[in-house]
Enzyme design. Structure first.
Site, PDB file in Angstrom:
ATOM      1  N   HIS A 214       0.826  -1.267  -0.030  1.00 46.43           N
ATOM      2  CA  HIS A 214       0.133  -0.028  -0.148  1.00 46.43           C
ATOM      3  C   HIS A 214       0.988   1.299  -0.113  1.00 46.43           C
ATOM      4  O   HIS A 214       0.403   2.435   0.038  1.00 46.43           O
ATOM      5  CB  HIS A 214      -0.911   0.017   1.089  1.00 46.43           C
TER       6      HIS A 214
ATOM      7  N   CYS B 164       0.753   5.711  12.247  1.00 43.04           N
ATOM      8  CA  CYS B 164       0.518   4.789  13.382  1.00 43.04           C
ATOM      9  C   CYS B 164       0.669   5.256  14.746  1.00 43.04           C
ATOM     10  O   CYS B 164       0.229   4.643  15.873  1.00 43.04           O
ATOM     11  CB  CYS B 164       1.613   3.829  13.135  1.00 43.04           C
TER      12      CYS B 164
HETATM   13  C1  PLP Z   1       4.215   1.721   6.444  1.00 39.22           C
HETATM   14  C2  PLP Z   1       5.456   1.526   6.715  1.00 39.22           C
HETATM   15  C3  PLP Z   1       5.701   0.326   7.521  1.00 39.22           C
HETATM   16  C4  PLP Z   1       4.461  -0.787   7.885  1.00 39.22           C
HETATM   17  O1  PLP Z   1       3.727  -1.559   6.543  1.00 39.22           O
HETATM   18  P1  PLP Z   1       2.368  -2.030   6.586  1.00 39.22           P
HETATM   19  O2  PLP Z   1       2.096  -2.823   5.427  1.00 39.22           O
HETATM   20  O3  PLP Z   1       1.500  -0.932   6.755  1.00 39.22           O
HETATM   21  O4  PLP Z   1       2.596  -2.886   7.755  1.00 39.22           O
HETATM   22  C5  PLP Z   1       6.976  -0.263   7.760  1.00 39.22           C
HETATM   23  N1  PLP Z   1       8.134   0.467   7.619  1.00 39.22           N
HETATM   24  C6  PLP Z   1       7.810   1.796   7.070  1.00 39.22           C
HETATM   25  C7  PLP Z   1       9.016   2.520   6.932  1.00 39.22           C
HETATM   26  C8  PLP Z   1       6.469   2.256   6.785  1.00 39.22           C
HETATM   27  O5  PLP Z   1       6.513   3.232   6.182  1.00 39.22           O
END
Ligand code: PLP
Length: 419
Positions: free
Chosen positions: A205, A329
């Protein structure tokens, strides 16, 4: 997908999540309707899906110059991060991890949990521009270090770490190296072979594929134990029936990311730079966070001194602009961002920072609109703010002044003790 509500939004929060590309959606639809077979089934209705899944794996491998056999699909970037660390601890039997103070919560909270269970964690600091001292990294690696985990690019500031040099240090010390590269695809080029990493995480995503699918790259001949134990899916490295449609979407998105790389590095970078430079011209007391050279082309993290980011975001929301403070988050918590705190911003300045993150889908019109809307919001909020450049408490925003105040207080205390 392009409903009226979505059209009204000026989306400047692409490090939080991205729109699913129309080509990605199109590629997925047949696997949500016609081709619902299980890729593990032996009959041709399943094997046809297996073929498409393997094609997606090839496309993801091509994005990062890996071998398709080194690509494992997961449920998200968080799972890929957690799986790499957990495997390294198990396969090496060692109990120490080296990471940084500015990782995403996926790594940070896992490492904090491990610390509580008795594992040792070294949290490398960054300087005021968000950069690491590689000498410090070298000194932090010990004989009992299981893995070094350092992100490729920071989600809050866009600061890029020198992954190739970090990998070299790890290799010389004979320690595994994982990088969370979730923020990089389509923004900078990734070559796992040139970089020399052992593990690398991606998330669908963040590159115009759907939510709920991720990737863990595991270098050939690297020992790996699965995090999810179940059927023999993903050649025994990740149990659970594959999220077929999303994986196929991710394969298409990986292909698109290679095509849009040039646009991100030229047009999107120019949009971002125009946005920043215009705001800096129009408003006083603004600071760009993060080293301006070693930075993703799409990210802008700005301190608006004397104003709370939450107030700015509320007003931007009323004008249809999506942006964020810290990472998605941690929204809702009043603590200043751990990334900005690690860079030495005072809590007051850290709470005044807003992150704008652009994408291939942003236009000059979006930037024009944001540049019309933002200055009056800041001026209005500053008028209402009890603080300001002339207020006696304004040194709350100034790192040097805050340090001077602390040192003065310390000197006074020492003088009293010595009296
Ligand atoms: C968004 C993000 C994640 C987590 O990815 P998800 O698919 O939402 O679990 C991990 N590391 C970084 C640097 C991110 O930006």
């Amino acid at each position: 997908m392009h409903t009226e509500a979505a059209k009204e939004v000026i989306y400047l929060d692409n490090n939080a999540t991205t729109a699913v590309a129309p080509q990605v959606f199109e590629a997925m639809v047949p696997y949500l309707t016609e081709f619902y077979g299980n890729p593990s089934s032996a009959y041709s209705f399943g094997q046809r899906v297996r073929g498409s899944l393997e094609h997606a794996r090839e496309r993801v491998a091509a994005l990062i110059n890996a071998d398709p056999k080194e690509i494992f699909f997961t449920s998200c970037g968080t799972e890929a991060d957690n799986a790499a660390i957990a495997s390294a601890l198990q396969t090496t039997g060692k109990k120490h991890i080296v990471t940084t103070q500015v990782e995403h919560s996926a790594i940070m909270n896992q490492c904090e949990g491990l610390e509580k269970q008795g594992y040792g964690v070294t949290w490398l600091p960054v300087n005021s521009e968000g950069l690491l001292d590689l000498g410090e990294l070298e000194r932090a690696i010990r004989p009992d270090t299981a893995i070094v985990t350092i992100m490729w690019a920071n989600n809050e500031t866009g600061v890029i770490f020198p992954i190739e040099e970090i990998a070299k240090i790890c290799k010389a010390k004979g320690v595994l190296f994982h990088t969370d590269a979730v923020q990089t695809p389509g923004k900078i080029s990734i070559d796992v072979k040139a970089a020399g990493v052992d593990f690398l995480s991606l998330s669908g995503h963040k590159l115009h594929a759907p939510k709920g699918v991720g990737v863990l790259y595991v270098k050939r001949r690297t020992k790996f134990l699965p995090y999810l134990i179940g059927g023999g899916q993903e050649r025994g490295k990740r149990g659970g029936t594959e999220n077929v449609a999303s994986i196929i979407g991710l394969g298409r998105a990986a292909e698109l990311a290679r095509e849009t790389l040039i646009d991100e590095q030229t047009r999107v970078r120019a949009l971002r730079d125009r946005f920043e430079n215009t705001l800096l011209e129009r408003l006083p007391y603004l600071y760009i966070n993060g080293n301006r050279e070693q930075r993703l082309p799409n990210t802008s993290n700005i301190a608006f001194d004397f104003v709370e980011a939450e107030a700015i975001l509320m007003r931007l929301d009323m004008k249809g602009i999506c942006a964020s403070s810290g990472s998605a988050c941690t929204t809702g918590s009043l603590d200043p961002s751990h990334v900005l705190s690690a860079m030495g911003l005072t809590p007051a300045r850290a709470r005044s920072c807003v992150r704008f993150s652009f994408s291939h889908y942003n236009t000059d019109k979006d930037i024009d609109y944001a540049l019309d809307v933002i200055p009056p919001i800041i001026e209005q909020l500053r008028k209402m703010s009890p603080l300001g450049p002339d207020h006696p408490d304004n040194d709350k925003y100034d790192v040097a002044a805050a340090r001077e105040r602390e040192e003065k207080a310390m000197a006074e205390t020492m003088a009293k003790i010595n009296e």
